[in-house]
Scaffold this motif. Sequence first.
Motif, short mmCIF file in Angstrom:
data_model
loop_
_atom_site.label_atom_id
_atom_site.label_comp_id
_atom_site.label_asym_id
_atom_site.label_seq_id
_atom_site.Cartn_x
_atom_site.Cartn_y
_atom_site.Cartn_z
N LEU A 9 0.77 -1.16 -0.36
CA LEU A 9 0.48 0.16 -0.14
C LEU A 9 0.67 1.33 -0.17
O LEU A 9 2.30 1.32 0.70
CB LEU A 9 -1.00 0.34 1.67
CG LEU A 9 -2.06 -1.23 0.81
CD1 LEU A 9 -2.78 -1.30 2.39
CD2 LEU A 9 -3.10 -1.44 -0.19
N ASP A 10 0.40 1.74 -0.34
CA ASP A 10 1.08 3.69 -0.98
C ASP A 10 0.58 4.29 1.22
O ASP A 10 0.23 5.20 0.75
CB ASP A 10 0.26 4.15 -1.82
CG ASP A 10 1.57 5.48 -1.78
OD1 ASP A 10 2.54 5.84 -1.24
OD2 ASP A 10 0.69 6.50 -2.92
N LEU A 11 1.11 3.39 2.29
CA LEU A 11 0.84 4.72 3.08
C LEU A 11 2.30 5.64 3.33
O LEU A 11 3.28 4.85 2.77
CB LEU A 11 0.72 3.20 3.83
CG LEU A 11 -1.07 3.32 3.95
CD1 LEU A 11 -1.22 1.48 4.75
CD2 LEU A 11 -1.95 3.69 4.24
N LEU A 15 2.45 5.03 9.20
CA LEU A 15 1.69 4.06 9.20
C LEU A 15 1.73 2.91 9.04
O LEU A 15 1.97 1.80 9.98
CB LEU A 15 0.56 4.78 8.62
CG LEU A 15 -0.41 5.68 8.45
CD1 LEU A 15 -1.36 6.07 8.00
CD2 LEU A 15 -0.57 5.76 9.88
N ILE A 35 -9.21 -0.46 0.77
CA ILE A 35 -8.12 0.78 0.91
C ILE A 35 -7.56 0.95 -0.25
O ILE A 35 -7.77 2.40 -0.62
CB ILE A 35 -7.05 -0.06 2.21
CG1 ILE A 35 -7.48 -0.55 3.46
CG2 ILE A 35 -5.97 0.92 2.26
CD1 ILE A 35 -6.30 -0.89 4.33
N LEU A 39 -7.65 5.70 -0.68
CA LEU A 39 -6.70 6.34 -0.94
C LEU A 39 -6.08 6.66 -2.22
O LEU A 39 -6.15 7.81 -2.61
CB LEU A 39 -5.67 4.56 -0.82
CG LEU A 39 -5.27 5.00 0.06
CD1 LEU A 39 -4.10 2.96 0.48
CD2 LEU A 39 -4.57 5.61 1.56
N LEU A 60 -6.88 3.64 8.67
CA LEU A 60 -5.36 3.93 7.44
C LEU A 60 -5.38 5.00 7.22
O LEU A 60 -4.75 6.02 6.85
CB LEU A 60 -5.17 2.49 7.44
CG LEU A 60 -4.50 1.62 8.70
CD1 LEU A 60 -4.31 0.45 7.91
CD2 LEU A 60 -3.23 2.64 8.79
N PRO A 61 -6.37 4.98 5.65
CA PRO A 61 -6.31 5.97 4.42
C PRO A 61 -6.66 7.78 5.61
O PRO A 61 -6.06 8.22 4.46
CB PRO A 61 -7.66 5.70 3.31
CG PRO A 61 -7.50 4.20 3.73
CD PRO A 61 -7.19 4.16 5.02
N ASN A 64 -3.50 8.47 6.47
CA ASN A 64 -2.31 8.95 5.55
C ASN A 64 -2.32 10.67 4.97
O ASN A 64 -1.40 11.26 4.70
CB ASN A 64 -2.71 7.72 4.50
CG ASN A 64 -1.16 7.98 3.33
OD1 ASN A 64 -0.70 7.49 4.07
ND2 ASN A 64 -1.77 8.57 2.08
#
Length: 465
Positions: A9-11, A15, A35, A39, A60-61, A64
């Motif tokens: 994921l592009d986190l 995170l 997710i 995102l 999470l998103p 972020n």
Amino acid sequence: METTDFSSLDLAPELLQVVQELGYEEMTPIQAASIPLILDGKDIIGQSKTGSGKTAAFALPILNTLDLENRNIQALILCPTRELATQVVGEFRKLGRRYEGLQILSLTGGQTGREQAQAMERGVHIAVGTPGRVLDHLNRERMDLNDIATLVLDEADKMFDMGFAAEIKAILKQLPTKRQTLFFSATFPEEIQDLSRRYQKNPLKIIVEDAAETGTSIEQIVYDSSESQKSDTLMRVLQQHPAKSTIIFCNTKAAVNELAERIAEYKVSVAALHGDLEQRERDRVMATFRNGSTAILVATDVAARGLDIDHLEQVINFDLPAQAETYVHRIGRTGRAGREGRAITIASPVDTMKLLEFEKLSGGAFLRPTLGFKNQHGLNPFAHQSAMKTLSISGGRKDKLRPGDILGALTNKEGSTLTGADIGKIEIHDHISYVAISSSMVDTALEKLRTGKIKGQKFQARLVK
């Protein structure tokens, strides 16, 4: 093939680091499906069973994309109950713990509106609340929604069931039109579909079909009983199915109180949970059940929303729910994370068609063993007693207390007979904390807290009955 690794994921690095620290390796199906879309800024409608990791799917998103320099509310999450809101706030704090200065506010009946208004004046990044309390703040012009980038309706169907439709629509009308809107719901009645058409932009629907998996990991048992014999039948069920943790679901507050009182007569650790309890009492009840010092919880569906138990062994349906989806939600609280669970339903012959509907939706076959008469004159309290007891401490998050501070106060002095193995779950609230202690060491722990200090401060400690 869709990857389920969090590292894909592009986190933000912070995170991903927390995810790794928490031991999360692979995303759950709802997380893997939603997710990346969140995102990417898409509006979504997410549907999955309880315990599926749904909160992290939107938390999470949101974390972020947060601008920590901006002290105005950037994300608003609406929940049907205070309990679920508290759970969501806890998940955000856990996942965002490496974000210095992160401010998350619970807008529920747990504290005064003035305290919440003052917190918003000081600056809040994320607000989680019930529709009634949020709308009250808006009507009093205490909330600034101009910077809201994401709105989440969590357990949207339950908010409609509880009569929050008017409040939700009133809140939606005051939000910026340029925003992301996420709906999460177990079912999607026409009212929610209409709301989606009016307030979402080209939403993508995500349905995680895992009801069959839920049913097969849970042993589902039905015992027949006439209405007049239900209470006696329940006592026999408890005799023959002892467990460290059991939730008994009833449809009314009166039934909850009556059953809890009867079970308590057998010196079994039991508590009642329903909507008439004050917030402090509800927090106490849930803390003792979560940490294992209360073995049996008798509850209504609404009161038990958001009650997150790591390992619930058994669910008993004393009253059948009106909807099959509610049955699946109830039994889905047990058998989580690959563990086996047990769901027992007490039914009468007139419930046959309803049971067939429950069986079909849950995806698991119902067993119908004979309920014997062993020990019918009383429960064995030792079969349902916990090895833990709970202490309360008169300080919490507002006093800068953390679980490590309490653990240290109990174990750090030289010659202490308390070890980490004697201490269970530690739960920190705003102004009070709860800690589970092994029954054999509870007097030692109580004395240590009463005579010692935590972070150089004196706090009151007592045994929670």
